[in-house]
Write an enzyme that holds these catalytic residues in place. Sequence first.
Site, PDB file in Angstrom:
ATOM      1  N   GLY A 185     -24.290   3.640 -15.747  1.00 47.37           N
ATOM      2  CA  GLY A 185     -25.214   4.159 -16.747  1.00 47.37           C
ATOM      3  C   GLY A 185     -24.829   5.583 -17.075  1.00 47.37           C
ATOM      4  O   GLY A 185     -23.835   6.112 -16.561  1.00 47.37           O
TER       5      GLY A 185
ATOM      6  N   SER B 151      -7.185   1.798  -4.065  1.00 49.07           N
ATOM      7  CA  SER B 151      -6.022   2.413  -3.422  1.00 49.07           C
ATOM      8  C   SER B 151      -5.175   3.182  -4.417  1.00 49.07           C
ATOM      9  O   SER B 151      -4.506   4.149  -4.049  1.00 49.07           O
ATOM     10  CB  SER B 151      -5.145   1.338  -2.777  1.00 49.07           C
ATOM     11  OG  SER B 151      -5.604   1.003  -1.503  1.00 49.07           O
TER      12      SER B 151
ATOM     13  N   ASP C  37       1.126   3.999  -3.167  1.00 50.19           N
ATOM     14  CA  ASP C  37       0.725   5.397  -3.010  1.00 50.19           C
ATOM     15  C   ASP C  37       1.867   6.346  -3.355  1.00 50.19           C
ATOM     16  O   ASP C  37       1.691   7.314  -4.109  1.00 50.19           O
ATOM     17  CB  ASP C  37       0.280   5.657  -1.566  1.00 50.19           C
ATOM     18  CG  ASP C  37      -0.979   4.902  -1.187  1.00 50.19           C
ATOM     19  OD1 ASP C  37      -1.712   4.470  -2.091  1.00 50.19           O
ATOM     20  OD2 ASP C  37      -1.231   4.744   0.024  1.00 50.19           O
TER      21      ASP C  37
ATOM     22  N   ASP D 177     -17.551   9.559 -19.440  1.00 52.17           N
ATOM     23  CA  ASP D 177     -18.535   8.754 -18.729  1.00 52.17           C
ATOM     24  C   ASP D 177     -18.252   7.265 -18.908  1.00 52.17           C
ATOM     25  O   ASP D 177     -17.877   6.814 -19.996  1.00 52.17           O
ATOM     26  CB  ASP D 177     -19.932   9.083 -19.276  1.00 52.17           C
ATOM     27  CG  ASP D 177     -21.045   8.717 -18.319  1.00 52.17           C
ATOM     28  OD1 ASP D 177     -20.742   8.353 -17.170  1.00 52.17           O
ATOM     29  OD2 ASP D 177     -22.220   8.803 -18.727  1.00 52.17           O
TER      30      ASP D 177
ATOM     31  N   GLU E 151       0.819  -1.207   0.000  1.00 51.97           N
ATOM     32  CA  GLU E 151       0.000   0.000   0.000  1.00 51.97           C
ATOM     33  C   GLU E 151       0.853   1.257   0.000  1.00 51.97           C
ATOM     34  O   GLU E 151       0.648   2.189  -0.785  1.00 51.97           O
ATOM     35  CB  GLU E 151      -0.922  -0.006   1.227  1.00 51.97           C
ATOM     36  CG  GLU E 151      -1.828   1.203   1.321  1.00 51.97           C
ATOM     37  CD  GLU E 151      -2.717   1.317   0.098  1.00 51.97           C
ATOM     38  OE1 GLU E 151      -2.490   2.232  -0.722  1.00 51.97           O
ATOM     39  OE2 GLU E 151      -3.607   0.472  -0.065  1.00 51.97           O
TER      40      GLU E 151
ATOM     41  N   ASP F 265     -23.173   7.553 -11.406  1.00 49.66           N
ATOM     42  CA  ASP F 265     -23.691   6.272 -10.925  1.00 49.66           C
ATOM     43  C   ASP F 265     -22.860   5.830  -9.736  1.00 49.66           C
ATOM     44  O   ASP F 265     -21.779   6.374  -9.468  1.00 49.66           O
ATOM     45  CB  ASP F 265     -23.696   5.215 -12.033  1.00 49.66           C
ATOM     46  CG  ASP F 265     -22.335   4.991 -12.658  1.00 49.66           C
ATOM     47  OD1 ASP F 265     -21.409   4.574 -11.932  1.00 49.66           O
ATOM     48  OD2 ASP F 265     -22.180   5.231 -13.874  1.00 49.66           O
TER      49      ASP F 265
ATOM     50  N   GLY G 233     -24.259   9.417 -17.005  1.00 51.65           N
ATOM     51  CA  GLY G 233     -24.162  10.351 -15.896  1.00 51.65           C
ATOM     52  C   GLY G 233     -23.620   9.705 -14.637  1.00 51.65           C
ATOM     53  O   GLY G 233     -23.000   8.631 -14.682  1.00 51.65           O
TER      54      GLY G 233
END
Length: 455
Positions: A428, A373, A179, A416, A175, A432, A430
Amino acid sequence: AEAELVASTLAGLGVRVLETDLASRRIRISATAEVMNRVFGTDLQQASSERFDGAVVEHRHRTGELSVPAPLAGVVVAVLGLDDRPQARAHFRVASAASGVSYTPVQLGEIYGFPAAADGRGQTIAIIELGGGFAQADLDAYFGSLGISGVQVRSVGVDGASNVAGGDPSGADGEVLLDVEVIGALAPAADVAVYFAPNTDAGFLDAVATAAHASPTPTSMSISWGQSEGQWTAQARAALDEALLDAVALGVTVTAAAGDGGSADGETDSAAHVDFPAASPHALACGGTSLRADPTTLAVTAESVWNDGASGGATGGGISTAFDRPSWQASVGVSAPGGAGGRGVPDVAGNADPRTGYQVRIDGQDTVIGGTSAVAPLWAALLARIAQLAGHRLGLVQPTLYGQTAAGRVAPGFRDITTGDNGAFAAGPGWDACTGLGVPLGAAVLSLFTGEEPQ
């Protein structure tokens, strides 16, 4: 005056005040377990629990509700640290050997159109870590392989924790290095500060508060740790949310991974859950996609919701039951079965599928990692580059990102994602509850904050 009241009341009951930080409204205290039990009306015992990486740890465990002395009613928001069980899990997944495509963070920056005129110079990016560590040799080798030099990474210890690289690529080191390497590759001129804290609710709060109130103030703060919001006590959730509110009030943009357990967020009760702190309206919740791009031209050929099934992981997302729907989500169609009106998760998305993952170096090994992450630091770096060009920190970015976007409409600045699901929710047109507003068109996102037409 309230801090003085807390100190004098507790001192009279045999509790020692160690430290008071008025800016973040935290008071650190010490007493024997016997005194703590009496003062806060609880019962502390020794117990053991399994950490996110499978390790079993010994810790204090409390039972029953907490109370505070009568003079402190309405003054104390939370009493944290009595119970120091492991609180959060890291949201990353190591790719299997059969994975067929992967990208460097630099390539993903190009795919998502990060503004080329910025490199993070003059910005500070904070990273919150609840375990693990990094070795400078890994960073030197990794950034050198990308042709990047001069990345400045420093570690800050909180509550006795420190940068300890344990030599476990599939544990917390994975992790930490994911990062740091994503941010360092995408904002190489930024000052990167990694805050190490114990994996407890108190440690998590202290790390966020310490980073938010640091000098210089961070431009962005990346959080890739979390837990289903129902697995937090109400007091711990409230206290950490207040720390996030402090951060955005100071101009910090907080990015948080939406989780890798699909719409269930790893719970087994067959209900939908969202991850916290991504569920906080003061964090930019980052969901995940599966990205296919031409390896030569980097042109996107397909991008859908990340969902590799129960064993492979899927992007978190859904409707919070702990936080109300914020005003900036009022018109984008956030809804849950039964008409529940909570905060929708996530806000934005980016590549997270381990099968289309990030090329990184962990404890001397070159590997490929995915998970949401990776998306939190991706967005933290993008927003630091945008802040550099805008000439100021951005703080809470959701009102600008959502703007006046209506349900079923594509928000300016985004591509999108309309195919796939995370279990209970499907993508879908827009916004979601799988990929939020979508993935970034970096130059267009920049224009939302500068008013200049994207180049």
